[in-house]
Write a protein that holds these residues in place. Sequence first.
Motif, short mmCIF file in Angstrom:
data_model
loop_
_atom_site.label_atom_id
_atom_site.label_comp_id
_atom_site.label_asym_id
_atom_site.label_seq_id
_atom_site.Cartn_x
_atom_site.Cartn_y
_atom_site.Cartn_z
N GLY B 63 0.81 -1.21 0.00
CA GLY B 63 0.00 0.00 0.00
C GLY B 63 0.84 1.25 0.00
N GLY B 64 0.16 2.39 0.07
CA GLY B 64 0.82 3.67 -0.11
C GLY B 64 1.40 4.24 1.16
N LEU B 65 1.80 5.50 1.04
CA LEU B 65 2.55 6.19 2.08
C LEU B 65 1.80 6.22 3.42
N PHE B 66 0.53 6.64 3.38
CA PHE B 66 -0.19 6.83 4.63
C PHE B 66 -1.17 5.70 4.92
N ASP B 67 -0.90 4.53 4.30
CA ASP B 67 -1.83 3.41 4.44
C ASP B 67 -2.05 2.99 5.88
N ASN B 68 -0.95 2.91 6.66
CA ASN B 68 -1.07 2.50 8.05
C ASN B 68 -1.98 3.43 8.81
N TYR B 69 -1.78 4.73 8.58
CA TYR B 69 -2.57 5.71 9.31
C TYR B 69 -4.02 5.63 8.89
N GLN B 70 -4.24 5.39 7.57
CA GLN B 70 -5.62 5.26 7.10
C GLN B 70 -6.29 4.05 7.73
N THR B 71 -5.55 2.92 7.76
CA THR B 71 -6.10 1.71 8.38
C THR B 71 -6.47 1.98 9.82
N SER B 76 -12.47 0.54 13.33
CA SER B 76 -12.97 1.04 14.61
C SER B 76 -12.32 0.32 15.78
N TYR B 77 -11.89 -0.93 15.57
CA TYR B 77 -11.24 -1.68 16.66
C TYR B 77 -9.94 -0.99 17.06
N LEU B 78 -9.26 -0.39 16.08
CA LEU B 78 -8.03 0.33 16.36
C LEU B 78 -8.32 1.77 16.79
N ARG B 79 -9.23 2.42 16.05
CA ARG B 79 -9.50 3.83 16.31
C ARG B 79 -10.03 4.02 17.73
N ASP B 80 -10.88 3.10 18.17
CA ASP B 80 -11.49 3.26 19.49
C ASP B 80 -10.50 3.18 20.63
N THR B 81 -9.30 2.62 20.36
CA THR B 81 -8.33 2.57 21.46
C THR B 81 -7.97 3.96 21.93
N ILE B 82 -8.03 4.96 21.03
CA ILE B 82 -7.71 6.33 21.44
C ILE B 82 -8.69 6.76 22.52
N TRP B 83 -9.97 6.56 22.24
CA TRP B 83 -11.00 6.95 23.19
C TRP B 83 -10.84 6.18 24.51
N THR B 84 -10.60 4.86 24.41
CA THR B 84 -10.41 4.05 25.61
C THR B 84 -9.27 4.60 26.46
N THR B 85 -8.16 4.92 25.79
CA THR B 85 -7.01 5.41 26.53
C THR B 85 -7.31 6.74 27.18
N LEU B 86 -7.94 7.65 26.43
CA LEU B 86 -8.25 8.97 26.98
C LEU B 86 -9.22 8.85 28.14
N SER B 87 -10.21 7.95 28.02
CA SER B 87 -11.21 7.87 29.07
C SER B 87 -10.63 7.25 30.34
N LEU B 88 -9.48 6.62 30.24
CA LEU B 88 -8.78 6.16 31.46
C LEU B 88 -7.80 7.23 31.94
N GLU B 250 -12.81 -3.75 27.08
CA GLU B 250 -13.06 -2.47 27.72
C GLU B 250 -11.79 -1.65 27.95
N THR B 251 -10.67 -2.29 28.22
CA THR B 251 -9.45 -1.53 28.46
C THR B 251 -8.39 -1.86 27.43
N ARG B 252 -8.80 -2.05 26.18
CA ARG B 252 -7.82 -2.22 25.13
C ARG B 252 -7.27 -0.84 24.77
N VAL B 253 -6.21 -0.44 25.49
CA VAL B 253 -5.67 0.90 25.29
C VAL B 253 -4.73 0.90 24.09
N ILE B 254 -4.33 2.08 23.68
CA ILE B 254 -3.58 2.22 22.45
C ILE B 254 -2.21 1.54 22.53
#
Lengths: 290, 305
Positions: B63-71, B76-88, B250-254
């Motif tokens: 894939g391309g340059l920013f593929d990892n970031y796009q993935t 949502s399984y990855l993206r939601d870790t941000i919210w999980t981490t912040l909410s802790l 529930e606590t799958r942090v980043i």
Amino acid sequence: MTAANIPAPSIVRPRRRIPQFSSVGGVIVWGLVGLFFLFLFALIATVVLDSFATTWFGSWLPDDYTNHWYGDAWAEFNLSEVLLVTAQVAIAVVAIATLIGVPAAYALARRNFPGKRVITVLFLLPILIPPITYGIPLATVLYKLQLAGSIQGVILANLVPTVPFVVLVMIPFIEQIDPKIEAAARMCGASTTTIFMRVLGPLLIPGILAAGVLVLVRTVGMFELTFLTSGPSSSTIVVVLYGAVFGAGIRAPQEVDAMAVLYTASMLVMLIIALRFVNPTQLVTRVGTD
Amino acid sequence: MTAATGTVAETPAGKRPSLRHRLADRGVDRVLLLLVPGVVFLGLLFVYPFLYGLQLSLLPASGGLFDNYQTFFSDSYLRDTIWTTLSLGVPAALFNVLASVPIAYRMRGRFRFKRTITTLLVVPIALGTVLTADGLIELVGPAGWLNKLLVDFKVINEPLVLIHNYWGVLFSLIITGFPFAFLLVLSYLSGIDPNLERAAAVMGAGWWERFRRITFPLLVPGLAITFCLSFVLAFSVFPSANLVGDPAGETRVISIAAYHAAFEQFDYSMGSAISMIMGAIMLGIIALVLGWRSTMFRGATGGKG
């Protein structure tokens, strides 16, 4: 800290402070502190009790007591070797971090030069950024260099946060020493090396000891970096402990608790030694009321 | 600092400054050489791995340059870790800082046992995650003392579920983070000149007014720093999220996501990308807090604000 040395104006009643239980706020605050310590004490007590328990489930206290878990844990996790590795890593990190950090702290404490801010930020970042963030790229690089998995790799990784830590702890210690003493030594013809060895060195010993013990505690307790860079023969005690809980296989929880108690006891001894040299509140900032 | 250079002027005109003085002059340059080992070391083991990780994160296996970031941001399984981490991390850091203020305010003067209490507060640093986790499991777990006490006294009927979920990790963060935040706040408070408050007292200000108008504004810079450091500690939670949390849900942090990608799936590129995202979020929050701080009072606080 030395506020009491200043004579208070007579209008303000002199403050002989003992904990005040008189006001409602005082009761709440001291109650919260008490609750925190009670919780902490109970938490430690359960682990210590369990490490001496034959079986303990659901009752207030264990059914019976034994001390064979300590021997079992020692044998099963090969603790003599683990502790040897831990000691090797910790001593190497303390020695190298002091050797690199103290001179750098001296230069930062004594000189103003162009680019000082950049250098200061460089020394602050590894402390501000949590180890797990830079640990993953660092471990990747160490794997590429085939250093990960060896004791050398673990030592290198642990030096990343400890060198800046030594710099940060030492700067206030060095600033406290009057530069006139060095100027006098220089006027008398002492070289930089002589000044370091015969003038600054002896004056800095308390600071170096404090920084050294704190680095020791940090290194022994550093989980993330060691976890990411160590292999089976280079794991320190924290990583072995974590592996015992989280890794595959079924073990008696008492064994893990026994090992955790050993770990905490040795950490406490080191911290108490460290506290003989530094006041915990002075670690962060010097008190400005002298 | 420039005392050594100043002495050169003292030498009689026409004569070269003595060797001693010239060496003293050069000493100024040589002192900066003391920085070299530290800077080289950090350059090799901190800056270089960081840049290497950044470059690696931009070169995914396919894939391309920013593929990892796009993935990362589309899954949502990855993206939601941000919210999980912040909410802790945010509640834990906020609690640790805010609870420290009244306690430190009470303890700012001199009193008996102060040294004992501050020493006792260092104990949690020695505990380590495993003892904290085991202690929590045995203390507030389903068969622990806390639930036993509450059930026996008929406060509740069913044992509370306080471990292997959000609460377990939050407790663990408070036990390890609170003493640290407290010691920092206490040292910032002790750095405020007590005479300012005495002056206010002479003018007839009550304790609340003194706190609100004098002590608190002077303390804000210190609180901002304390919050940042506590947040960094809580944000990078990794072992306790595994031991007393629910690392798959529930606590799958980043940090778990980053570790999983790099060392379980051996996708170093993705692992590095998640590390970079983690670092960026953290620095963003620190910048936000420090930016807010700079809008507050700026002046000598006595301590190192």
